[in-house]
Motif scaffolding. Structure first.
Motif, mmCIF file in Angstrom:
data_model
loop_
_atom_site.group_PDB
_atom_site.id
_atom_site.type_symbol
_atom_site.label_atom_id
_atom_site.label_comp_id
_atom_site.label_asym_id
_atom_site.label_seq_id
_atom_site.Cartn_x
_atom_site.Cartn_y
_atom_site.Cartn_z
ATOM 1 N N PRO A 231 6.371 -5.600 43.920
ATOM 2 C CA PRO A 231 5.143 -6.236 44.562
ATOM 3 C C PRO A 231 5.446 -7.852 44.837
ATOM 4 O O PRO A 231 6.105 -8.510 44.277
ATOM 5 N N PRO A 232 5.105 -8.314 46.140
ATOM 6 C CA PRO A 232 5.466 -9.413 46.485
ATOM 7 C C PRO A 232 5.199 -10.566 45.637
ATOM 8 O O PRO A 232 5.970 -11.670 45.415
ATOM 9 N N GLU A 233 4.068 -10.703 44.698
ATOM 10 C CA GLU A 233 3.808 -11.715 43.846
ATOM 11 C C GLU A 233 4.793 -11.840 42.753
ATOM 12 O O GLU A 233 5.337 -12.664 42.506
ATOM 13 N N VAL A 234 5.275 -10.367 42.287
ATOM 14 C CA VAL A 234 6.406 -10.402 41.323
ATOM 15 C C VAL A 234 7.641 -10.887 41.731
ATOM 16 O O VAL A 234 8.162 -11.800 40.992
ATOM 17 N N VAL A 236 8.128 -13.386 44.293
ATOM 18 C CA VAL A 236 7.805 -14.485 44.286
ATOM 19 C C VAL A 236 7.832 -15.472 43.043
ATOM 20 O O VAL A 236 8.543 -16.446 42.738
ATOM 21 N N ARG A 237 7.250 -14.714 41.945
ATOM 22 C CA ARG A 237 7.378 -15.390 40.656
ATOM 23 C C ARG A 237 8.657 -15.362 40.068
ATOM 24 O O ARG A 237 9.403 -16.196 39.382
ATOM 25 N N LEU A 270 6.538 -19.012 52.852
ATOM 26 C CA LEU A 270 5.044 -19.150 52.586
ATOM 27 C C LEU A 270 4.619 -20.319 52.919
ATOM 28 O O LEU A 270 3.355 -20.467 52.828
ATOM 29 N N GLU A 276 0.540 -15.053 54.191
ATOM 30 C CA GLU A 276 -0.182 -14.532 52.950
ATOM 31 C C GLU A 276 0.808 -13.837 52.154
ATOM 32 O O GLU A 276 1.577 -12.852 52.548
ATOM 33 N N PRO A 277 1.110 -14.310 50.901
ATOM 34 C CA PRO A 277 1.961 -14.050 50.048
ATOM 35 C C PRO A 277 1.902 -12.577 49.573
ATOM 36 O O PRO A 277 2.979 -11.793 49.565
ATOM 37 N N GLU A 278 0.707 -11.978 49.651
ATOM 38 C CA GLU A 278 0.593 -10.629 49.136
ATOM 39 C C GLU A 278 1.355 -9.609 50.253
ATOM 40 O O GLU A 278 1.673 -8.609 49.809
#
Length: 436
Positions: A231-234, A236-237, A270, A276-278
């Motif tokens: 997933p994109p949030e993973v 990015v983190r 970003l 939109e990060p997601e």
């Protein structure tokens, strides 16, 4: 002998005495010049010539044909010694009769050894560059006269040695330029003129052509990469929490590298309006990967990095399988040592124990250990210290098993599956000759 007797002696024999003194001085000149021109620093002479020193150019021309130079100086030295000894023998025979031969031999041996050999050679070896520059013009004129005779003598010597299977090459050094530089730096380090850090940096530059990417790359087992299907949030983190600026991107398996993500490219994406990060598609941000063979030398890869203005490459073997990654920083660290910044993870993998032993992680490179501890463990057949133990023992050791080689005692402290993860190393004792 009275004053009148001394004057009478000098009035009769002064030509012979003056001739002997002159010949001894000539012999000293040839001996000192031979020593100075043999020991002269070619790099120093090159620098002086570049700075406009005319005599340095003469010295360079002389040492370019060193065999002809030494042959001419030896001819002059021997002629001076023989003539001075002959005159002394004639003089002593006239003074002392038949015993004059023995007295002349003894006297001339002492005079020639002290004043024609030891003294001028000691003087020349203490300041070879200055001595060579001072005598350069006179030696050049003498070599121009005696040079053909010297060449003829050298030709005879080469033919005689050739009969015994010994071939003398002309001015070909037994050492390569890199070996000569390495030896000079190591010698200066031992003498205290070059500190260890400078020696290691110079040695790192000289080693670039001998090392391959497989020797310094981050192995695939230790490689940190991003899964393009996360997933994109993973994603990015993972990138923001990583200490690395660039990370490889894979899909399906870590062998399928589809790109390289730069943290700045992620931040730009970003920061865009309406971003939109997601909905972030990391594969569109990633740069095209650059694959290089694991057999590429560090020198060639460094030049390729500079030429392509890139900092990151994926290392593959002859079958195209991913073996690891290499960066420009990895190669530079081979020259200057570890380059650490505020985001680097400080994992040294080497710990000094109170009993004098060294506890080492199995994946510590042998070169890094040698550089840090000034050891000389071989790194031709293995890259890591664990690989060296496996190579030398020709087995995968069990925990607490010990081996002795290269004057060190290696004790396996921890093993995970087939990997040695921790070792204790200490100096070997005389009664420790093999595995225990």
């Amino acid at each position: 002998m009275t004053t009148d007797g001394t004057l009478a002696f000098l009035s009769v024999y002064w030509p012979e005495i003056v001739s002997i003194v002159a010949l001894v001085l000539m012999s000293a000149f040839f001996s000192g010049s031979e020593t100075a021109l043999t020991a002269v620093s070619r790099s120093r002479i090159h620098t002086l010539e570049a700075n406009g020193e005319e005599r340095a150019g003469i010295v360079r021309q002389l040492i370019e044909r060193r065999d002809r130079l030494i042959g001419a100086l030896l001819i002059g030295n021997n002629l001076a010694n023989i003539l001075s000894s002959s005159l002394a023998t004639s003089l002593f025979l006239g003074l002392f009769g038949n015993s004059g031969v023995a007295l002349a031999t003894l006297a001339m041996t002492v005079i020639l050894v002290i004043f024609a050999e030891v003294l001028p050679k000691s003087w020349a070896i203490s300041t070879p560059d200055r001595f060579a520059l001072t005598t350069a013009r006179a030696v050049k004129m003498f070599v121009a006269v005696v040079g053909p005779v010297s060449s003829f003598v050298n030709a005879i010597v080469r033919r005689i040695l050739a009969l015994f299977g010994i071939n003398l090459s002309r001015e070909v050094s037994m050492l390569s330029a890199h070996e000569e530089l390495r030896g000079a730096v190591d010698l200066l380090h031992r003498e205290g003129s070059v500190v260890k850090a400078d020696r290691d940096r110079l040695g790192g530059v000289l080693d670039l052509g001998e090392l391959e990417l497989s020797d310094i790359m981050v192995h695939r087992m230790a490689m940190r990469a991003i899964n393009a299907d996360d997933p994109p949030e993973v994603v990015v983190r993972t990138i923001l929490e990583s200490p690395f600026t660039r990370m490889p991107l894979w899909r399906g398996s870590t062998d399928n590298i589809i790109g390289v993500v730069h943290s700045k490219d992620l931040l730009r994406a970003l920061a865009e309006r309406d971003a939109e990060p997601e909905h972030l598609d990391i594969s569109k941000i990633a740069q095209k990967p650059w694959f290089v063979p694991d057999s590429t030398s560090l020198e060639a890869q460094l030049n390729a990095f500079l030429r392509r203005k890139q900092h990151f490459a994926v290392v593959v073997d002859e079958y195209g399988e991913v073996q690891g990654i290499v960066t420009l920083e990895d190669i530079l660290e081979e020259i200057v040592g570890d380059i650490a910044d505020e985001h680097d993870i400080d994992i040294q993998g080497v710990r000094q124990e109170a009993d004098g032993s060294i506890v080492v992680d199995g994946n510590v490179p042998i070169r890094d250990l040698n550089r840090a501890l000034d050891w000389h463990l071989p790194d031709e057949e293995a890259t890591t210290i664990a690989g060296l133990v496996i190579h030398e023992s020709m087995t995968i050791p069990e925990e607490r098993q010990a081996f002795t080689f290269h004057d060190k005692r290696f004790i396996v402290m921890k093993r995970e599956k087939n990997r040695i993860t921790k070792l204790r190393i200490r100096p070997a004792e005389e009664n420790e000759a093999g595995p225990a």
